[in-house]
Design an enzyme around this catalytic site. Structure first.
Site, short mmCIF file in Angstrom:
data_model
loop_
_atom_site.label_atom_id
_atom_site.label_comp_id
_atom_site.label_asym_id
_atom_site.label_seq_id
_atom_site.Cartn_x
_atom_site.Cartn_y
_atom_site.Cartn_z
N TYR A 51 0.85 -1.20 0.00
CA TYR A 51 0.00 0.00 0.00
C TYR A 51 0.88 1.24 0.00
O TYR A 51 1.86 1.30 0.74
CB TYR A 51 -0.91 0.04 1.24
CG TYR A 51 -2.37 -0.06 0.83
CD1 TYR A 51 -2.94 0.94 0.06
CD2 TYR A 51 -3.14 -1.15 1.20
CE1 TYR A 51 -4.26 0.84 -0.35
CE2 TYR A 51 -4.47 -1.25 0.80
CZ TYR A 51 -5.02 -0.26 0.02
OH TYR A 51 -6.31 -0.35 -0.38
N GLU A 53 -0.57 4.81 -0.42
CA GLU A 53 -1.40 6.01 -0.65
C GLU A 53 -0.56 7.26 -0.49
O GLU A 53 0.27 7.35 0.44
CB GLU A 53 -2.56 6.04 0.34
CG GLU A 53 -3.69 5.12 -0.05
CD GLU A 53 -4.86 5.17 0.92
OE1 GLU A 53 -4.79 5.93 1.91
OE2 GLU A 53 -5.83 4.45 0.69
N ASP A 197 -6.04 13.18 -25.48
CA ASP A 197 -5.99 11.78 -25.05
C ASP A 197 -5.24 11.01 -26.15
O ASP A 197 -5.81 10.64 -27.17
CB ASP A 197 -7.44 11.28 -24.90
CG ASP A 197 -7.51 9.81 -24.55
OD1 ASP A 197 -6.47 9.13 -24.59
OD2 ASP A 197 -8.63 9.34 -24.24
N THR A 223 -3.12 5.83 -22.16
CA THR A 223 -2.92 4.50 -21.62
C THR A 223 -1.45 4.16 -21.85
O THR A 223 -0.77 4.81 -22.64
CB THR A 223 -3.78 3.45 -22.35
OG1 THR A 223 -3.54 3.55 -23.75
CG2 THR A 223 -5.25 3.65 -22.08
N LYS A 226 -1.03 0.40 -25.25
CA LYS A 226 -1.35 0.24 -26.67
C LYS A 226 -0.03 0.35 -27.46
O LYS A 226 0.82 -0.51 -27.29
CB LYS A 226 -2.40 1.26 -27.07
CG LYS A 226 -3.71 1.07 -26.28
CD LYS A 226 -4.80 1.99 -26.76
CE LYS A 226 -6.12 1.66 -26.11
NZ LYS A 226 -6.33 2.36 -24.83
N ARG A 232 -1.03 -2.70 -18.72
CA ARG A 232 -2.38 -2.16 -18.86
C ARG A 232 -2.59 -1.08 -17.80
O ARG A 232 -2.82 -1.40 -16.64
CB ARG A 232 -3.34 -3.33 -18.66
CG ARG A 232 -4.81 -3.07 -18.78
CD ARG A 232 -5.51 -4.36 -19.09
NE ARG A 232 -5.04 -4.83 -20.38
CZ ARG A 232 -5.45 -4.33 -21.55
NH1 ARG A 232 -6.38 -3.41 -21.59
NH2 ARG A 232 -4.94 -4.77 -22.68
N1 PLP Z 1 -8.82 6.82 -24.31
C1 PLP Z 1 -8.77 6.25 -25.53
C2 PLP Z 1 -8.58 7.12 -26.73
C3 PLP Z 1 -8.89 4.86 -25.66
O1 PLP Z 1 -8.86 4.31 -26.87
C4 PLP Z 1 -9.06 4.09 -24.49
C5 PLP Z 1 -9.18 2.63 -24.54
O2 PLP Z 1 -9.37 2.00 -25.50
C6 PLP Z 1 -9.13 4.75 -23.25
C7 PLP Z 1 -9.01 6.11 -23.20
C8 PLP Z 1 -9.44 4.00 -21.99
O3 PLP Z 1 -8.46 3.18 -21.56
P1 PLP Z 1 -8.78 2.00 -20.51
O4 PLP Z 1 -9.45 0.92 -21.28
O5 PLP Z 1 -7.40 1.68 -20.02
O6 PLP Z 1 -9.64 2.58 -19.44
#
Ligand code: PLP
Length: 422
Positions: A51, A53, A197, A223, A226, A232
């Site tokens: 843990y 936090e 994002d 993320t 990918k 993950r």
């Molecule tokens: N943002 C985008 C553009 C994504 O393609 C994804 C997942 O496919 C996410 C956020 C979310 O990621 P997670 O599945 O790890 O929550």
């Protein structure tokens, strides 16, 4: 995994079967990849017991000196990789990374402007059933009908009309490079903040192949699993002046203890992505995607926007008389994994859309190059042309398995013979 085998044979057997699926099939899901053995090792360590936090040097638990060192490394490596001032590496996944930014800068009811899910956006970009669409007023831009590129005139017009507090760029199913600077101009002109994002193309940004959102965005979320090829999970980058608010949102605002084994695996992934070999890997992903797109187009498939600049393509399979669901199932039977996907201006429903989404990040990790993409492309076309011929698909599956086994999956030992048989 001999301990797991005797402690929990049911779980062990399913893992073996999944391992076999990953080695014997062709993984073309655009959001998936194979992590290195080092990343997997870090994710499978005693750090899962801890843990922690809080943040390095300011924890609510004792015994954090070693995980402090790890989180510091992860933060520094993320900043150095993306040339960012601040990184928060605690979000458990990409959705939590996006939530962290929303909770940092938005109040419930505030307006966000983001790419429509049906045009390639993500659930967390304001889909009505997702927290983002329930907590905030989501307005969506799309792509142009003629060339399927982001309609920046529409983005600007919607920004002027709706005065969003936050503009969201980035996508889950957009095959072209995104012009982050154009988004930043529109955000500035309309007193909005910009969040990019980059979950899908973070690996291409790390390698300098896709323009970086870091210099122009207020927040960059991602993320790590990918194209970046890590565990993950998720992370957020921002300037120093936003760091304190962001960190307080992640903890104590929305998460308890960080997953320190995954933070360690992210640290490993950031270091790997800084290597010259990773730049070459990312370049090859894009070259492979272009080759695969050419083969599929020559075989009669229509691609959204007519091709790809990045790691993925969106194929309209109605152009050869199928639907996305039928295509996904046929390809699965042949040992080729993709996902059905809406294409822009799709007349069909999400559960049986017109398209499939295909990405090259995972096969490129296995060492496949343009020549292999020609083969993979012709197998895809063959499977789609025989979508209702189970015997043919089974024969293809065997050929594909023989081929796929020649390309090693990092960190995967041969599957024990007593489990995971076809
Ligand atoms: N943002 C985008 C553009 C994504 O393609 C994804 C997942 O496919 C996410 C956020 C979310 O990621 P997670 O599945 O790890 O929550």
């Amino acid at each position: 995994m001999s301990v797991l085998e005797s402690a929990d044979p049911a779980v062990w057997e399913s893992i073996c079967l999944e391992q076999r699926r990953q080695t014997d099939g062709l993984e073309l899901i655009a959001s998936e990849n194979y992590t290195s053995a080092a990343v997997m090792e870090a994710a499978g360590t005693v750090l899962t017991n801890k843990y922690a936090e809080g943040y390095p040097g300011r924890r609510y638990y004792g015994g954090c000196e070693h995980v402090d060192a790890i989180e510091d490394l992860a933060r520094r490596r993320a900043c150095s990789l993306f040339d960012a001032e601040h990184a928060n590496v605690q979000p458990h996944a990409g959705s939590q990374a996006n939530m962290a930014v929303y909770l940092t800068v938005l109040q419930p009811g505030d307006t966000i402007l983001a790419l429509d899910l049906a045009h390639g956006g993500h659930l967390t970009h304001g889909m009505h059933l997702n927290f983002s669409g329930r907590l905030y007023r989501a307005v969506h831009y799309g792509v142009r009908p003629d060339d399927h590129r982001i309609d920046f005139d529409q983005v600007a017009a919607l920004a002027r009309e709706h005065r969003p507090r936050l503009i969201v760029a980035g996508a889950s199913a957009y095959p072209r490079e995104i012009d982050h600077a154009k988004f930043a101009d529109i955000a500035r002109d309309n007193d909005a903040l910009l969040m990019v994002d980059m979950a899908h193309y973070a690996g291409l940004v790390a390698a300098g192949i896709h323009n970086s959102p870091v210099p122009v965005a207020d927040f960059v979320t991602s993320t790590s699993h990918k194209t970046l090829r890590g565990p993950r999970s998720g992370f957020v980058l921002c300037r120093q002046d936003r760091a304190r608010d962001l960190d307080r949102t992640v903890f104590p605002g929305m998460q308890g203890g960080p997953l320190m084994h995954i933070v360690a695996a992210k640290a490993v992934c950031f270091a790997e992505a800084a290597q010259p070999a990773f730049r070459e890997y990312a370049r090859q992903i894009v070259e492979n995607a272009r080759m695969l797109a050419d083969v599929l187009q020559s075989g009669g498939l229509q691609l959204a926007s007519g091709g790809t600049d990045n790691h993925l393509m969106l194929c309209d399979v109605t152009s050869i008389g199928l639907t996305g669901r039928i295509a996904e199932t046929a390809l699965d039977q042949a040992g080729i994994t993709v996902n059905k996907n809406m294409i822009p201006f799709d007349q069909r429903k999400p559960l049986d859309p017109s398209g499939i989404r295909i990405g090259t990040a995972a096969l490129t990790t296995r060492g496949m190059k343009a020549d292999e993409m020609k083969r993979v492309g012709s197998w895809i076309l063959d499977a789609l042309q025989h979508a209702d011929d189970t015997d043919h698909l089974q024969r293809l599956r065997q050929d594909i398995a023989d081929f796929a086994r020649c390309y090693p999956v990092p960190g995967i030992d041969p599957v024990p013979s007593q489990a995971g048989q076809d």
